[in-house]
Write an enzyme that holds these catalytic residues in place. Structure first.
Site, PDB file in Angstrom:
ATOM      1  N   LYS A   1     -38.410  -4.653  11.798  1.00  0.00           N
ATOM      2  CA  LYS A   1     -39.079  -6.066  12.259  1.00  0.00           C
ATOM      3  C   LYS A   1     -39.975  -5.560  13.589  1.00  0.00           C
ATOM      4  CE  LYS A   1     -35.746  -9.126  10.355  1.00  0.00           C
ATOM      5  NZ  LYS A   1     -34.657  -9.939  10.563  1.00  0.00           N
TER       6      LYS A   1
ATOM      7  N   LYS B   1     -39.566 -13.194  16.809  1.00  0.00           N
ATOM      8  CA  LYS B   1     -38.506 -13.999  17.127  1.00  0.00           C
ATOM      9  C   LYS B   1     -37.692 -13.186  18.197  1.00  0.00           C
ATOM     10  CE  LYS B   1     -35.904 -11.134  14.407  1.00  0.00           C
ATOM     11  NZ  LYS B   1     -34.532 -10.655  14.674  1.00  0.00           N
TER      12      LYS B   1
ATOM     13  N   ARG C   1     -28.459  -8.305  19.338  1.00  0.00           N
ATOM     14  CA  ARG C   1     -28.655  -6.946  20.232  1.00  0.00           C
ATOM     15  C   ARG C   1     -29.768  -7.643  21.253  1.00  0.00           C
ATOM     16  NH1 ARG C   1     -30.655  -2.180  16.510  1.00  0.00           N
ATOM     17  NH2 ARG C   1     -28.831  -2.972  15.184  1.00  0.00           N
ATOM     18  N   ASN C   2     -30.708  -8.338  20.972  1.00  0.00           N
ATOM     19  CA  ASN C   2     -31.883  -8.971  21.726  1.00  0.00           C
ATOM     20  C   ASN C   2     -31.354  -9.944  22.733  1.00  0.00           C
ATOM     21  OD1 ASN C   2     -34.855  -7.718  20.815  1.00  0.00           O
ATOM     22  ND2 ASN C   2     -33.567  -8.001  18.865  1.00  0.00           N
TER      23      ASN C   2
ATOM     24  N   GLU D   1     -35.529  -4.160  19.615  1.00  0.00           N
ATOM     25  CA  GLU D   1     -37.046  -4.516  19.341  1.00  0.00           C
ATOM     26  C   GLU D   1     -37.738  -5.204  20.111  1.00  0.00           C
ATOM     27  OE1 GLU D   1     -38.503  -2.344  17.356  1.00  0.00           O
ATOM     28  OE2 GLU D   1     -37.256  -1.465  15.686  1.00  0.00           O
TER      29      GLU D   1
END
EC number: 1.1.1.94
Length: 334
Positions: free
Chosen positions: A106, A192, A256-257, A282
Site C-alpha cells: 500500500k 489511510k 505501525r503508522n 508507509e
C-alpha cells in the site's frame, strides 16, 4: 502435484498471506533478497516477527527469484512500496507477466506519484494490465495468522484474473469481496496511513476518542476528495478498501503508522520513531507523494498537509494541531 504460487517479499504481511495460501494447499515459494532472513526461515522454521507461528510444510523459501517464479500459476508481491520498482525490474529480466500478479503493498511512489500498479505497467507494458490484481482492506497480519475473521477486497481489470485471485485467497475466515475499481482500492489503502499517523499523534497527546473519531471522519473526507479527482469511484472509499482499512489502521494497537505518530508526539524524531518500530512506516513516504499530488491538483487536504509539514518541514506538532483547530468551519460535506 500442488499448484505453485510465488510470493515476493517475506515481511510479516508477506509471510501471513503466504501462510494462508499454503494452508489452502498451494505450494508457495517465498522469496526475499535478505539472505539472513531466508536462512532463518529455512533452518528455524519460524518467522522472526511471529516466532509463535510454525511454518506450514507447503511453504518454502529462496533468495533466487527465478526459482521462485518458475512454473508459478500466480505471483504475489509483498514488498514495501519503495521496493516494488526494483523487484518488478528484476522480475522483468526473468519473465514477462502471463499469470496473475497480485499487489498487496500500500503506497504511492515518491517523486513520480505513481500507484504501485502503474509502476508495474510502466515496467512490463500495457499488456500487463490484464494480469494485475490488488488486494487491500482492514487486515492486521497477526490477526489473520491466528485465523481471526477478516474481510478484504480484490480488484482487477480483467474478470478472469479477478476470479482466479478471488478463488485463491478466499477461506472461511478470510472473506474476499470483488471490486472493479482498482485505482480506488489502491488509493484507499495508501492514503489511510497518513491519517493513521495523525491519529497516533492524537493518542500521543491523549486527546481522547472524540478527537480521534473526528480525525478519522475528516480524514475519510480528504481521501474521498483525492480519489474523486483521480477518477476513482467515491463509493469504493466507503467500503473495506477505504473506511474499513482506515478504521483498523487508526484504532488498532498493532498499527505501525499509528505507533509512529504516537512516538513523534512523545518527542521522538522521525528517524528515532522509524528505528523504534523497526519496520517500514508507509505513511511517512505516502505523505510526501500525496501532498505533492494534492498541491498540483489544488485539493484541500488539511490533515495530510499538516502531517507532511511535520515530517518534511519540521513544523512543530503543537503548531500543526493549532492550525487545524483554527480553520474556518463550513458546511459538512461527505
Amino acid at each position: 502435484m500442488k499448484e505453485k504460487i510465488a510470493y515476493l517479499g517475506m515481511g510479516i504481511w508477506g509471510f501471513c498471506l503466504a501462510s494462508l495460501l499454503a494452508n489452502k494447499g498451494y505450494h508457495v515459494v517465498g522469496w526475499a533478497r535478505n539472505a539472513e532472513l531466508i536462512a532463518q526461515l529455512q533452518t528455524e522454521k519460524r518467522h522472526p516477527q511471529v516466532p509463535d507461528v510454525p511454518i506450514h510444510p507447503n511453504l518454502s523459501f529462496t533468495t533466487d527469484m527465478a526459482e521462485a517464479v518458475e512454473n508459478a500459476s500466480m505471483i504475489v508481491e509483498g514488498v514495501s512500496s519503495a521496493g516494488i520498482r526494483p523487484v518488478s525490474e528484476q522480475l522483468k529480466t526473468i519473465t514477462n507477466l502471463n499469470v496473475p500478479f497480485v499487489i498487496t503493498s500500500k503506497g504511492i511512489e515518491q517523486h513520480t506519484g505513481l500507484l504501485l500498479s502503474e509502476i508495474v505497467v510502466e515496467i512490463f507494458g500495457n499488456d500487463a494490465s490484464q494480469y494485475l490484481g490488488y488486494l487491500s482492506g482492514p487486515s492486521i497480519a497477526r490477526e489473520v495468522l491466528k485465523g481471526c475473521p477478516c474481510s478484504v477486497v480484490i480488484s482487477a481489470y480483467n474478470p478472469d484474473t479477478l476470479k482466479k485471485i478471488h478463488n485463491a485467497f478466499l477461506t472461511p475466515t478470510f472473506r474476499v469481496y470483488p471490486n472493479s475499481d482498482l485505482k480506488g482500492v489502491a488509493l484507499g489503502g495508501a492514503l489511510k496511513n497518513i491519517i493513521a499517523i495523525a491519529c497516533g499523534i492524537s493518542d500521543g497527546f491523549r486527546f481522547g476518542d472524540n478527537a480521534k473519531s473526528g480525525l478519522v471522519t475528516r480524514g475519510l473526507h480528504e481521501i474521498r476528495k483525492f480519489a474523486t479527482i483521480m477518477n476513482c469511484r467515491p463509493d469504493t472509499l466507503n467500503g473495506l478498501a477505504g473506511l474499513g482499512d482506515l478504521c483498523t489502521t487508526c484504532f488498532s494497537s498493532l498499527s505501525r503508522n499509528t505507533k509512529f505518530g504516537k512516538l513523534i508526539a512523545q518527542g521522538m524524531t522521525v528517524a528515532q520513531a522509524k528505528a523504534e518500530i523497526g519496520m517500514v512506516v508507509e505513511g511517512v513516504y505516502t505523505a510526501l507523494s500525496a501532498y505533492q499530488i494534492a498541491k498540483h491538483h489544488k485539493i484541500d487536504m488539511p490533515i495530510t498537509t499538516g502531517i507532511y509539514r511535520v515530517l518534511y518541514e519540521n513544523l512543530d506538532i503543537q503548531e500543526g494541531i493549532a492550525a487545524l483547530l483554527q480553520r474556518n468551519t463550513k458546511e459538512e460535506y461527505l
